[in-house]
Design a protein around this motif. Structure first.
Motif, PDB file in Angstrom:
ATOM      1  N   LYS A  69       0.727  -1.453  -0.048  1.00  9.65           N
ATOM      2  CA  LYS A  69       0.157  -0.036   0.110  1.00  9.65           C
ATOM      3  C   LYS A  69       0.924   1.338   0.189  1.00  9.65           C
ATOM      4  N   GLY A  70       2.329   1.182   0.726  1.00  2.00           N
ATOM      5  CA  GLY A  70       2.864   2.284   0.505  1.00  2.00           C
ATOM      6  C   GLY A  70       3.453   2.637  -0.814  1.00  2.00           C
ATOM      7  N   ASN A  71       3.610   1.467  -1.624  1.00  2.00           N
ATOM      8  CA  ASN A  71       4.045   1.735  -2.854  1.00  2.00           C
ATOM      9  C   ASN A  71       3.023   2.418  -3.689  1.00  2.00           C
ATOM     10  N   PRO A 129      15.890   3.751  -3.665  1.00  2.00           N
ATOM     11  CA  PRO A 129      15.652   3.899  -2.180  1.00  2.00           C
ATOM     12  C   PRO A 129      14.518   3.266  -1.564  1.00  2.00           C
ATOM     13  N   ALA A 130      14.675   1.981  -0.790  1.00  2.00           N
ATOM     14  CA  ALA A 130      13.669   1.321  -0.532  1.00  2.00           C
ATOM     15  C   ALA A 130      12.677   2.068   0.458  1.00  2.00           C
ATOM     16  N   GLU A 131      13.250   2.912   1.372  1.00  2.00           N
ATOM     17  CA  GLU A 131      12.115   3.673   2.180  1.00  2.00           C
ATOM     18  C   GLU A 131      11.306   4.531   1.468  1.00  2.00           C
ATOM     19  N   VAL A 147       7.867   4.587   3.908  1.00  2.00           N
ATOM     20  CA  VAL A 147       7.848   4.211   5.229  1.00  2.00           C
ATOM     21  C   VAL A 147       8.787   5.305   6.207  1.00  2.00           C
ATOM     22  N   GLY A 148       8.727   5.549   7.235  1.00  2.00           N
ATOM     23  CA  GLY A 148       9.521   6.554   8.045  1.00  2.00           C
ATOM     24  C   GLY A 148      10.779   6.096   8.919  1.00  2.00           C
ATOM     25  N   ILE A 149      11.331   6.910   9.647  1.00  2.00           N
ATOM     26  CA  ILE A 149      12.601   6.587  10.388  1.00  2.00           C
ATOM     27  C   ILE A 149      11.908   5.656  11.639  1.00  2.00           C
ATOM     28  N   GLY A 150      12.700   4.478  11.737  1.00  2.00           N
ATOM     29  CA  GLY A 150      12.467   3.463  12.706  1.00  2.00           C
ATOM     30  C   GLY A 150      11.471   2.260  12.422  1.00  2.00           C
ATOM     31  N   ILE A 170      15.398  -4.942   5.034  1.00  2.00           N
ATOM     32  CA  ILE A 170      15.228  -4.844   3.754  1.00  2.00           C
ATOM     33  C   ILE A 170      16.681  -5.009   3.020  1.00  2.00           C
ATOM     34  N   LEU A 171      16.700  -5.841   2.145  1.00  2.00           N
ATOM     35  CA  LEU A 171      18.295  -5.861   1.264  1.00  2.00           C
ATOM     36  C   LEU A 171      18.225  -5.379   0.036  1.00  2.00           C
ATOM     37  N   SER A 172      18.452  -4.277  -0.461  1.00  2.00           N
ATOM     38  CA  SER A 172      18.374  -3.562  -1.589  1.00  2.00           C
ATOM     39  C   SER A 172      19.602  -3.284  -2.309  1.00  2.00           C
ATOM     40  N   CYS A 173      19.597  -2.867  -3.647  1.00  2.87           N
ATOM     41  CA  CYS A 173      20.729  -2.353  -4.335  1.00  2.87           C
ATOM     42  C   CYS A 173      21.321  -1.229  -3.990  1.00  2.87           C
ATOM     43  N   ILE A 174      22.414  -0.864  -4.305  1.00  2.00           N
ATOM     44  CA  ILE A 174      23.068   0.639  -3.984  1.00  2.00           C
ATOM     45  C   ILE A 174      22.659   1.488  -4.946  1.00  2.00           C
TER      46      ILE A 174
END
Length: 245
Positions: A62-64, A103-105, A110-113, A94-98
């Motif tokens: 839903k965030g996406n 940027p996954a967040e 999603v927010g901090i924390g 989350i493991l994502s690409c550099i």
């Protein structure tokens, strides 16, 4: 889009709305004032513990959608920073690409924390990343391990093209098994981005297999139903995060 097709707000979204501590007013050119809520609450242990792995994954989906539609939550990052300074209770790692475009967040709104994040070219696993994931889940209580690849991945293209450069050579070598395992009938070169994307998807799936194989800690948590290990592909064209079965 019809209002009947809009996604229902997730439990996490409702919690954030309830916990929001400030409201801002945006004044348009015509002098019309529109209310807007600033999401300032960091995720609490109680909120995280109430959520199942499936609910966390659903909140990412839903965030996406919000990201793609330009309806992202108005995060008050300063307030979130202050609210989380004495403790953190992320729901996922989350493991994502550099890659700077993934940027996954931001893509999942999603927010901090809320999430632990590891980024490395080609979203591959290694012992350091596995140890970080084990901390995130077994110690800190995260319930989802999400591996996120993306289209037009330069690391995957480099592996296909046999690129060599210092330490990058050994990193790309870890992606090469996905090339051989990818079933594809067209041109199998780095200049064919349909093939690059197919290999990137295989690479995500193989990374998940490697996580389960090389981390008995995470495998046990998954077998016990305490966490879920899932894969996804971020599509640069359109912004969709496709969750893999």
């Amino acid at each position: 889009m019809s209002k009947h097709l809009l996604p229902e707000p997730s439990r996490r979204t409702l919690l954030k709305r309830t916990a929001a501590v400030s409201a801002l007013a945006i004044t348009g050119i015509a002098g019309i004032t529109l209310p807007s809520v600033a999401f300032s609450a960091a995720m609490t242990k109680e909120e995280r513990d109430k959520m199942t792995p499936d609910e966390i994954i659903d909140s990412f989906k839903k965030g996406n959608i919000r990201f793609r539609e330009g309806k992202m939550q108005q995060h008050d990052y300063v307030a979130q920073k202050q609210a989380s300074q004495h403790g953190q209770f992320p729901a996922a790692v989350i493991l994502s690409c550099i890659d700077s475009r993934a940027p996954a967040e931001i893509l999942l709104d999603v927010g901090i924390g809320e999430t632990f994040n590891a980024r490395v070219a080609g979203n591959i696993q290694n012992t350091d990343i596995l140890g970080s994931m084990e901390f995130a889940c077994a110690v800190a209580g995260a319930k989802v391990v999400l591996v996120m690849g993306h289209t037009a991945c330069g690391a995957v293209k480099g592996a296909i093209d046999h690129a060599e450069l210092g330490n990058l050579t050994s990193l790309l070598h870890k992606i090469k098994p996905a090339i051989d395992k990818t079933e594809y009938k067209g041109e199998r070169t780095g200049s064919n981005y349909d093939f690059v994307d197919a290999v990137a998807k295989t690479n995500v799936q193989m990374t998940i297999e490697d996580i389960r194989k090389n981390s008995p800690v995470l495998k046990k948590l998954e077998d016990e139903g305490k966490i879920k290990i899932v894969g996804s592909m971020y599509h640069l064209n359109g912004g969709r995060v496709e969750f893999l079965a």
